[in-house]
Design a protein around this motif. Structure first.
Motif, mmCIF file in Angstrom:
data_model
loop_
_atom_site.group_PDB
_atom_site.id
_atom_site.type_symbol
_atom_site.label_atom_id
_atom_site.label_comp_id
_atom_site.label_asym_id
_atom_site.label_seq_id
_atom_site.Cartn_x
_atom_site.Cartn_y
_atom_site.Cartn_z
ATOM 1 N N ILE A 267 9.210 -1.728 0.550
ATOM 2 C CA ILE A 267 8.917 -0.252 0.467
ATOM 3 C C ILE A 267 7.321 -0.269 0.493
ATOM 4 O O ILE A 267 6.937 -0.623 -0.626
ATOM 5 C CB ILE A 267 9.425 0.404 -0.460
ATOM 6 C CG1 ILE A 267 11.067 0.402 -0.376
ATOM 7 C CG2 ILE A 267 9.043 2.152 -0.594
ATOM 8 C CD1 ILE A 267 11.898 1.023 -1.594
ATOM 9 N N PHE A 268 6.931 0.307 1.467
ATOM 10 C CA PHE A 268 5.381 0.418 1.502
ATOM 11 C C PHE A 268 5.208 1.933 1.237
ATOM 12 O O PHE A 268 5.641 2.990 2.033
ATOM 13 C CB PHE A 268 4.928 0.235 2.925
ATOM 14 C CG PHE A 268 4.949 -1.233 3.103
ATOM 15 C CD1 PHE A 268 3.948 -2.248 2.886
ATOM 16 C CD2 PHE A 268 6.131 -2.065 3.732
ATOM 17 C CE1 PHE A 268 4.219 -3.541 3.333
ATOM 18 C CE2 PHE A 268 6.306 -3.009 4.219
ATOM 19 C CZ PHE A 268 5.240 -4.055 3.969
ATOM 20 N N MET B 96 4.944 9.497 4.507
ATOM 21 C CA MET B 96 4.205 8.162 4.464
ATOM 22 C C MET B 96 4.891 7.137 3.498
ATOM 23 O O MET B 96 4.645 6.438 2.631
ATOM 24 C CB MET B 96 2.904 8.496 3.713
ATOM 25 C CG MET B 96 2.080 9.610 4.500
ATOM 26 S SD MET B 96 0.548 9.826 3.866
ATOM 27 C CE MET B 96 -0.296 8.594 3.999
ATOM 28 N N THR B 97 6.144 6.861 4.232
ATOM 29 C CA THR B 97 6.891 5.437 3.668
ATOM 30 C C THR B 97 7.304 4.893 4.631
ATOM 31 O O THR B 97 7.637 5.334 5.919
ATOM 32 C CB THR B 97 8.130 6.075 2.868
ATOM 33 O OG1 THR B 97 9.042 6.761 3.777
ATOM 34 C CG2 THR B 97 7.859 6.761 1.512
ATOM 35 N N MET B 98 7.264 3.513 4.779
ATOM 36 C CA MET B 98 7.888 2.565 5.633
ATOM 37 C C MET B 98 8.835 1.663 4.528
ATOM 38 O O MET B 98 8.640 1.093 3.713
ATOM 39 C CB MET B 98 6.898 1.668 5.992
ATOM 40 C CG MET B 98 7.194 0.655 6.901
ATOM 41 S SD MET B 98 5.848 -0.362 7.892
ATOM 42 C CE MET B 98 6.682 -1.062 9.189
ATOM 43 N N GLN C 214 11.928 -9.996 -7.288
ATOM 44 C CA GLN C 214 11.264 -8.683 -7.214
ATOM 45 C C GLN C 214 9.659 -8.959 -7.211
ATOM 46 O O GLN C 214 9.345 -9.777 -8.242
ATOM 47 C CB GLN C 214 11.677 -7.716 -8.185
ATOM 48 C CG GLN C 214 13.073 -7.284 -7.979
ATOM 49 C CD GLN C 214 13.434 -6.257 -8.961
ATOM 50 O OE1 GLN C 214 13.092 -6.355 -10.334
ATOM 51 N NE2 GLN C 214 14.016 -5.163 -8.746
ATOM 52 N N HIS C 215 9.047 -8.046 -6.559
ATOM 53 C CA HIS C 215 7.427 -8.107 -6.748
ATOM 54 C C HIS C 215 6.945 -6.951 -6.179
ATOM 55 O O HIS C 215 7.250 -6.540 -5.046
ATOM 56 C CB HIS C 215 6.991 -9.457 -5.921
ATOM 57 C CG HIS C 215 5.419 -9.553 -6.090
ATOM 58 N ND1 HIS C 215 4.820 -9.843 -7.253
ATOM 59 C CD2 HIS C 215 4.358 -9.450 -5.338
ATOM 60 C CE1 HIS C 215 3.713 -10.354 -7.058
ATOM 61 N NE2 HIS C 215 3.345 -9.880 -6.064
ATOM 62 N N THR C 216 6.016 -6.444 -6.957
ATOM 63 C CA THR C 216 5.068 -5.312 -6.341
ATOM 64 C C THR C 216 3.639 -5.790 -6.082
ATOM 65 O O THR C 216 2.962 -6.393 -6.936
ATOM 66 C CB THR C 216 5.247 -3.926 -7.272
ATOM 67 O OG1 THR C 216 6.501 -3.740 -7.432
ATOM 68 C CG2 THR C 216 4.440 -3.073 -6.696
ATOM 69 N N PHE C 217 3.134 -5.511 -4.897
ATOM 70 C CA PHE C 217 1.764 -5.846 -4.759
ATOM 71 C C PHE C 217 1.016 -4.631 -3.973
ATOM 72 O O PHE C 217 1.440 -3.800 -3.363
ATOM 73 C CB PHE C 217 1.898 -7.013 -3.772
ATOM 74 C CG PHE C 217 0.488 -7.562 -3.237
ATOM 75 C CD1 PHE C 217 -0.194 -8.411 -4.143
ATOM 76 C CD2 PHE C 217 0.054 -7.272 -1.961
ATOM 77 C CE1 PHE C 217 -1.118 -9.061 -3.758
ATOM 78 C CE2 PHE C 217 -1.223 -7.676 -1.589
ATOM 79 C CZ PHE C 217 -1.859 -8.716 -2.723
ATOM 80 N N CYS D 162 3.506 -2.171 -2.376
ATOM 81 C CA CYS D 162 4.677 -2.760 -1.296
ATOM 82 C C CYS D 162 5.474 -3.303 -2.554
ATOM 83 O O CYS D 162 4.948 -4.308 -3.149
ATOM 84 C CB CYS D 162 4.041 -3.896 -0.628
ATOM 85 S SG CYS D 162 5.690 -4.696 0.252
ATOM 86 N N LYS D 163 6.692 -2.753 -2.638
ATOM 87 C CA LYS D 163 7.746 -3.243 -3.577
ATOM 88 C C LYS D 163 8.765 -3.861 -2.626
ATOM 89 O O LYS D 163 9.342 -3.379 -1.609
ATOM 90 C CB LYS D 163 8.261 -2.140 -4.247
ATOM 91 C CG LYS D 163 9.465 -2.364 -5.039
ATOM 92 C CD LYS D 163 10.045 -1.360 -5.836
ATOM 93 C CE LYS D 163 11.050 -1.798 -6.732
ATOM 94 N NZ LYS D 163 11.929 -0.596 -7.305
#
Length: 183
Positions: free
Chosen positions: A111-112, A89-91, A6-9, A122-123
């Protein structure tokens, strides 16, 4: 056993530019392992969501300790499904490899979402599973987890590269695209 990543950026770019860059991210200098990308299906559904299915061909590296005779080709096809919802506004993107799945399957979801006017979060979550057996499954999953983390770092560098190219083209007036309105 299953390994997770897992990473959020955050990208310092508006959501519209990040989602645009997602489609342009190959080729880039940080993705030499990506050999080909083809769109299989793309349409806008009844809710206005852009749905795309792409097939990506990637070349992987085997660890030195892996038995060579079990895998003749380290290339893998990856299916990538995405949903771009401009109203909310989600990708959301989902990828998984289609071959070598007994040795290792990697399923990733990204998930953007906007994180302010000039930032997009970005998760990324990935599940790495091996059904190989012979006592190697855990070792394969650990290898997959560390490889995935290294490749995720390269993917972020590639996206930043493409986003910078978009920014430069916008600044030169050659690319009409989204700029948030300052009030």
């Amino acid at each position: 056993m299953v390994k997770f990543y897992q990473h959020t950026f955050n990208y310092d770019h508006p959501w519209q530019n990040v989602t645009y860059a997602f489609w342009l991210r190959y080729p880039n200098p940080f993705a030499s392992h990506v050999l080909a990308v083809d769109v299989l299906d793309r349409y806008v559904d009844e809710k206005g969501v852009l749905r795309t299915t792409r097939l990506v061909l990637k070349k992987g590296k085997l660890p030195k300790w892996f038995p060579k005779h079990f895998l003749k080709n380290s290339e893998a096809f990856v299916i990538e499904e995405s949903e771009v919802d401009p109203k909310n506004m989600t990708m959301v993107t989902r990828t998984k490899n289609l071959n070598h799945v007994r040795i290792m399957q990697v399923v990733e979801t990204q998930i953007f979402k906007p994180n302010g006017e000039w930032s997009t979060s970005c998760k990324s979550e990935a599940r790495i599973v091996s059904r190989f057996g012979w006592g190697l499954a855990s070792k394969i999953e650990l290898f997959g987890q560390s490889s995935f983390a290294a490749n995720a770092s390269k993917a972020r560098k590639g996206m930043r590269h493409i986003l910078q190219m978009i920014r430069e083209k916008q600044a030169g007036g050659r690319l009409p695209f989204y700029y948030p309105q300052h009030q």
